[in-house]
Design an enzyme around this catalytic site. Structure first.
Site, short mmCIF file in Angstrom:
data_model
loop_
_atom_site.label_atom_id
_atom_site.label_comp_id
_atom_site.label_asym_id
_atom_site.label_seq_id
_atom_site.Cartn_x
_atom_site.Cartn_y
_atom_site.Cartn_z
N TYR A 108 40.16 42.14 43.76
CA TYR A 108 41.54 42.07 42.74
C TYR A 108 42.77 40.81 42.71
CZ TYR A 108 45.16 42.90 38.85
OH TYR A 108 45.73 43.21 37.60
N GLU A 196 44.46 38.09 34.52
CA GLU A 196 43.92 38.96 35.49
C GLU A 196 42.07 38.40 35.65
OE1 GLU A 196 42.94 43.43 34.08
OE2 GLU A 196 44.57 43.64 35.56
#
Ligand code: ADP
Ligand code: MG
Length: 389
Positions: A108, A196
């Protein structure tokens, strides 16, 4: 303002981000054509302004043209409901067809504007693929956070520290520096508020690739980012918000049944809280703004009533710049013009409050009046037809 995954990937690629090859398709034939160009297997991905598509059936690995065509046909023109959308979902009008990547590990990586430090903050984790909210709740220790000093910019030691924290070694550390630089520069140079990459993957052969990309931008900066502004997809936005904005109203649709018409964002928030405290649920946030004309009040009623769940309307005005008599005239006009039958609670305070109340009384309409915010909320909750309660 949000953009689509394929747009974010194109933009980040210009800053050096490694992304899979792919193409966009608006029809099944086009998806098949893109797949043929890439060679099988491919991954076909619904483009909507929401995450959680994988779990919702919006992402599929396809081995043949027939599979691509069937999947495209099943998605295009429908709404995709994911954990991040409301119950209605978001319409799928385009698909991203891309190379299937051999995934070794999913990581992530996110960049957000941290309001506390007033700086860009990097959030990274070895646990990719999961939603960041779930990750933060379930495994808070698995998150690495780092703030970027705007005077220095992204420092090489920060990239290295993060790469090591993510368990990388050798050539991956340099590749990660490229990935992070792309995110940071795209964020800074394009007035983003969020980037993101979830997941950022380490492929079977050890290379880094962004498999998903999400970006949001500061709406107040769009005037100087025409290229970003052009990426806007109104089809993904709530049409009521746009219609409201045209009348100078800020509107956000919610799930409850008590329609709110308020002046001032702060009072609107407080009113929504009071409604909940009284046992009800607001159907919307709506700020009619300062200097509201009767016409704008009528537009506010129209906007609120476009939500079929609304069973009561609560008008709460604390007039400073506004004038209670204008608002009252607007309420009366809306009641008559729109042939209202549902209960309307009106609480007026501030400038010209007596004139405002007089207009309401003289109208002879069955408007429910309240003196305080608490009373207004309680009256609105009590006025709901029993079915909705
Ligand atoms: P969302 O976050 O909306 O669920 P993602 O783009 O993250 O959508 O895709 C969900 C999952 O699908 C990823 O975590 C990854 O495992 C897989 N995936 C997505 N794109 C590819 C790709 N190009 N090749 C292989 N797998 C992919
Ligand atoms: Mg994702």
């Amino acid at each position: 303002m949000d953009i689509h995954e394929h747009q974010a990937k194109d933009l980040l690629k210009r800053f050096g981000m490694p992304v899979p090859d792919g193409g966009i398709a608006f029809a099944p034939e086009q998806a098949m054509h893109e797949a043929r160009k890439l060679g099988f297997p491919v991954v076909v991905k619904a483009q909507v302004h929401a995450g959680g598509r994988g779990a919702a059936g919006g992402v599929k690995l396809c081995q043949s043209e027939a599979e691509v065509s069937a999947f495209a046909l099943s998605l295009l023109g429908r709404n995709l409901v994911t954990k991040q959308t409301d119950a209605g979902g978001k319409p799928v009008h385009r698909l991203l067809v891309e190379q299937a990547t051999d995934i070794g590990k999913e990581l992530y990586l996110g960049l957000v504007l941290d309001r506390k430090s007033e700086r860009i903050m990097i959030v990274a984790s070895r646990e990719g693929g999961m939603e960041i909210e779930d990750l933060a709740e379930e495994q808070p220790d698995a998150l690495i956070r780092m703030v970027i000093d705007p005077a220095v910019g992204l420092a090489p030691f920060q990239s290295r520290e993060l790469a090591f924290g993510l368990g990388m070694a050798g050539a991956q550390v340099a590749q990660f520096a490229t990935v992070l630089r792309a995110c940071y520069r795209a964020f800074r140079d394009q007035d983003a508020t969020m980037v993101e990459i979830n997941p950022l993957v380490i492929t079977g052969s050890g290379d880094l690739v962004a498999l998903d990309a999400k970006m949001s931008f500061d709406t107040n900066a769009l005037f100087r980012r025409p290229e970003v502004a052009a990426l806007r997809d109104p089809g993904q936005e709530d049409p009521r918000e746009d219609a409201a904005a045209e009348h100078g109203l800020s509107y956000v649709g919610l799930e409850g049944d008590i329609g709110c018409i308020i002046n001032g964002a702060g009072l609107a928030m407080a009113t929504m809280d009071m409604i909940q405290l009284a046992g009800g649920q607001p159907a919307n946030f709506l700020d009619i703004g300062g200097g509201a004309s009767a016409e704008r009040v009528v537009a506010a009623f129209r906007t609120v009533l476009s939500d079929p769940n609304v069973s009561v309307i609560l008008v709460n005005i604390f007039a400073g710049i506004n004038r209670c008599d204008w608002v009252a005239a607007g309420v009366v006009q809306a009641y008559r013009d729109l042939n209202l039958t549902l209960p309307v609670v009106v609480r007026l305070a501030g400038t010209n409050v007596e004139e405002g109340r007089q207009i309401i009384i003289e109208s002879g309409l069955p408007l429910l009046s309240a003196d305080t915010l608490a009373e207004a909320a309680a009256t609105a909750v009590a006025a709901r037809p029993r079915m909705a309660a």
